[in-house]
Design an enzyme around this catalytic site. Sequence first.
Site, PDB file in Angstrom:
ATOM      1  N   PHE A  25       7.772   6.929  -9.147  1.00 49.03           N
ATOM      2  CA  PHE A  25       8.132   5.906 -10.119  1.00 49.03           C
ATOM      3  C   PHE A  25       7.854   6.327 -11.559  1.00 49.03           C
ATOM      4  CE2 PHE A  25       7.731   3.642  -6.175  1.00 49.03           C
ATOM      5  CZ  PHE A  25       8.704   2.664  -6.242  1.00 49.03           C
ATOM      6  N   GLN A  91      -1.532   4.714  -1.754  1.00 50.67           N
ATOM      7  CA  GLN A  91      -0.770   3.949  -2.729  1.00 50.67           C
ATOM      8  C   GLN A  91       0.714   3.942  -2.379  1.00 50.67           C
ATOM      9  OE1 GLN A  91      -2.331   6.478  -6.003  1.00 50.67           O
ATOM     10  NE2 GLN A  91      -2.858   4.560  -7.025  1.00 50.67           N
ATOM     11  N   HIS A 111      -0.938  -0.782  -2.055  1.00 47.95           N
ATOM     12  CA  HIS A 111       0.240  -1.263  -2.782  1.00 47.95           C
ATOM     13  C   HIS A 111       1.303  -1.811  -1.843  1.00 47.95           C
ATOM     14  CE1 HIS A 111      -0.868   1.469  -6.442  1.00 47.95           C
ATOM     15  NE2 HIS A 111      -1.611   0.385  -6.358  1.00 47.95           N
ATOM     16  N   CYS A 147       9.669 -21.878   6.091  1.00 48.19           N
ATOM     17  CA  CYS A 147       9.076 -22.800   5.115  1.00 48.19           C
ATOM     18  C   CYS A 147       9.861 -22.913   3.812  1.00 48.19           C
ATOM     19  CB  CYS A 147       7.638 -22.375   4.813  1.00 48.19           C
ATOM     20  SG  CYS A 147       7.506 -20.891   3.782  1.00 48.19           S
ATOM     21  N   SER A 186      -1.700  10.390  -9.414  1.00 48.60           N
ATOM     22  CA  SER A 186      -1.969  10.588 -10.835  1.00 48.60           C
ATOM     23  C   SER A 186      -3.283   9.947 -11.249  1.00 48.60           C
ATOM     24  CB  SER A 186      -0.833  10.000 -11.673  1.00 48.60           C
ATOM     25  OG  SER A 186      -0.772   8.588 -11.476  1.00 48.60           O
ATOM     26  N   ASN A 210      -3.447  18.100  -6.417  1.00 46.38           N
ATOM     27  CA  ASN A 210      -2.380  17.492  -7.208  1.00 46.38           C
ATOM     28  C   ASN A 210      -1.693  18.565  -8.033  1.00 46.38           C
ATOM     29  OD1 ASN A 210      -1.088  14.971  -7.754  1.00 46.38           O
ATOM     30  ND2 ASN A 210      -1.941  14.984  -9.813  1.00 46.38           N
ATOM     31  N   ILE A 228       1.694  20.395  -2.499  1.00 49.22           N
ATOM     32  CA  ILE A 228       0.710  19.755  -1.628  1.00 49.22           C
ATOM     33  C   ILE A 228       0.827  20.242  -0.186  1.00 49.22           C
ATOM     34  CG2 ILE A 228       0.053  17.520  -0.639  1.00 49.22           C
ATOM     35  CD1 ILE A 228       0.750  16.355  -3.457  1.00 49.22           C
TER      36      ILE A 228
END
Length: 237
Positions: A25, A91, A111, A147, A186, A210, A228
Amino acid sequence: MLGRAGRVVAFTGAGLSTEAGIPDFRSPGGRWTRTAPIPFGDFLADEEARRETWRRRFAMDGELRQARPTRGHRTIASWVRAGISPGVITQNVDNLHQASGVPAAAIVEVHGNATYAACLDCRRRYEIEALRLRFEASGEAPLCAACGGFVKSATIAFGQPMPKEAMTRAVELACSSDLFVVVGSSLLVHPAAGLPRLARRNGAQLVIVNREATPCDDDADLLLRGEIGDILSHFER
């Protein structure tokens, strides 16, 4: 470090899944450089924001369906199978840890998860494909059949409260670890980004794997830079 550790906890971010073909993102060329994220408050207040949120979610379907666990995912799964890791904090929202063989009960998704949806009021679960068919037929953002509440993908949007249970479990794992391995994050998104320092303060050794520098690099016992999958594949158990 792995040989000495009894409780290894991996904390994973988008860099792990970009090697599976899922764009992140925040980085240059990432989703949010092309379209700004829709805040949770806008989703609640505006029907068009809800429709746009769902259009974006359905546009991700191809990436999520085609993605397969990487060598990095498989290495982390091997730590869980070997009994040296009690759980994984992630995440990521792509379900790839589950697909790699890590039991769902051992995964803490801070997340959320983009592969299904839930009613914001009663928490009833919905499958994405069924919602897509409804959306294409009506053009309206889905409402809960039970609902009448708003249905949203089970991810955490900007401004949406963090999941209390997941964060509590993440803190417990961080505090009880003796080796905390950050993979592809990050470490810019809080409060989850504070977990590595929390683990360090509670006695864990800290490893960061990273491609780029992170705000926690000075706290790490070991920094590993590069692809990675290439790095983690050497540490499969």
